[in-house]
Motif scaffolding. Structure first.
Motif: not given
Ligand SMILES: [Zn+2]
Length: 460
Positions: A412-433
């Motif tokens: 339900g956070s679509a369209g909101q500040d993406p920084a807030v969405r990362v900081l309140s999000g979960t399951h961070t994973r590396l895509l490439l690097g």
């Protein structure tokens, strides 16, 4: 279609350089062949809102991938960690038992054989990559080169800080000889991991050793780090030459008249290190214990802070010393970034937790830090600068990029500040690097790799 070009469409994109869009897209290009000199994940061609990125002339030729529920951001920098302690795992600690009891536990539990140390570091690398980390400031333990070797075999980039201990003159001298041998034997920039120098802490390294380390770091062009102003026990030792650390040091046979004479002058830990701090640009881990005069003194140095919020909380330092004063350090011009410290102080539900500074940023966010751009910067560009890495490698600006990670945004956070969405999000994973000599510049989340370890270029 060009298999080396990818168009990544996501629920959002964000970095610390001003790229922010929900939804968002990244157009990136992989190196055609691994390049030993550039330990980089990809080159960014464009990032931002999907329409403008899609208008790039290369977008038509790119393979398209969609991350509908996730926000793309740069790979993370963990500016202070101890990957060689990963095998110990998270441990409960009652701050009432004191810091010294915890130090004794670490001395009992830490690996001592080279292969065991490397195995622990590799486990730490795996827990870091799994959480979207591509660069670390890793504290390698007493005169140890095993963590440096293990890191250089891994996709991570950054610095392996060789630790030096020595309150007694003869111990300090042999630590310095050992460092000279390591410096002479090891190419400094090989495989994306540089050698760094870390006199351990005021309670374990003499002022003479600190000054010699600062001198050697300057002479050899090596990054410099230390633990400082971490615990009440450290404060008591420095101020009064007594307390738990004095008893501990005496029990270890490292208490002498000279050592006693170096403490007990009523100084704070920052005042105690005044001269070394003026000599070198130290990356200072912790700084939980700061008087206002200490902040003014640090402002006159080229120090940076690796703040470890969950570690400070774990040891009860936010209770002992009050709220951390990192904001005031920022105000006087210090670079402030985040570190996890070791896995031992990371609370865990079940199993081994990820080793991610983004979880420390989330801890600060949940504690009321409202500057979300600052928090994203503290785990990307600010950490890079503190480790001597190019900060632009940790943005979504066109050019070389050390890695890309994704975080699942809250429902339900679509369209909101993406920084807030990362900081309140979960399951961070590396895509490439990571290091381009591993997996041709592409690292998948380990769980997504094929049985033979090669995997496909992308797995979603
Ligand atoms: Zn540490």
């Amino acid at each position: 279609m060009n298999p080396n070009l990818v168009f990544l469409e996501a629920s959002g994109v964000v970095d610390a350089s001003g790229v922010a869009s929900s939804p968002g897209a990244v157009l990136a290009e992989f190196p055609a062949s691994p390049d030993a000199e550039r330990p980089l994940g990809c080159s960014i061609l464009a990032a931002g809102d999907p329409q403008s990125v899609g208008a790039h002339e290369a977008a038509r030729r790119a393979m398209r991938f969609s991350f509908e529920k996730e926000v793309i951001h740069p790979g993370l920098v963990n500016a202070h960690t101890h990957l060689d302690l990963t095998h110990i795992g998270p441990r409960d600690h009652d701050p009432g038992d004191g810091f010294v009891s915890w130090v004794r536990m670490i001395l009992r539990e830490r690996a001592r054989e080279e292969e065991a140390i490397k195995t622990s570091v590799r486990l730490g690398v795996e827990r870091s990559l799994a959480a979207g980390v591509v660069a670390v400031g890793d504290i390698a333990g007493v005169g140890q080169r095993a963590p440096l070797d293990a890191l250089r075999e891994s996709p991570l980039i950054g610095v392996s800080f060789i630790e030096l201990f020595g309150l007694l003159e003869e111990t300090a001298m042999s630590a310095l000889e050992n460092l000279a041998t390591i410096i002479a034997e090891r190419p400094r920039h090989a495989r994306g991991v540089r050698l760094g120098v870390q006199p351990h802490a005021p309670y374990s390294a003499s002022i003479h050793l600190y000054l010699a380390c600062a001198h050697e770091a300057k002479r050899s062009g090596l990054p410099l780090s230390t633990h400082l102003a971490e615990s009440p026990e450290e404060h008591e030792l420095v101020e009064t030459a007594s307390g738990d650390f004095q008893t501990f040091l005496a029990s270890m046979g490292v208490w002498s008249d000279d050592v006693a004479g170096s403490f007990g002058h009523g100084r704070t830990p920052v005042e105690h290190l005044r001269e070394p701090l003026q000599q070198g640009g130290f990356l200072l881990a912790h700084l939980n214990d700061l008087a206002s005069a200490d902040i003014e003194a640090l402002a006159r140095t080229s120090s940076a802070l690796a703040y470890c919020p969950r570690s400070s909380h774990y040891f009860g330092n936010d209770t002992s010393f009050g709220p951390h004063r990192y904001r005031e350090l920022l105000d006087v011009g210090l670079n402030v970034c985040l570190g996890t410290d070791s896995i031992v102080n990371l609370r865990s539900g079940e199993g081994m937790p990820p080793i991610s500074p983004l979880d420390d940023a989330r801890f600060l966010f949940d504690s009321g830090e409202v500057d979300t751009d600052l928090l994203i910067g503290m785990v990307t560009t600010r950490g890079a600068l503190a480790l001597g890495l190019p900060d632009e490698w940790f943005t979504l600006q066109p050019g070389p990029c050390a890695g890309l990670a994704v975080t699942r945004a809250p429902a339900g956070s679509a369209g909101q500040d993406p920084a807030v969405r990362v900081l309140s999000g979960t399951h961070t994973r590396l895509l490439l690097g990571g290091n381009s000599r591993c997996e041709a510049g592409i690292v998948l989340h380990p769980a997504q790799q094929g049985q033979n370890g090669s995997g496909s270029r992308f797995a979603q």
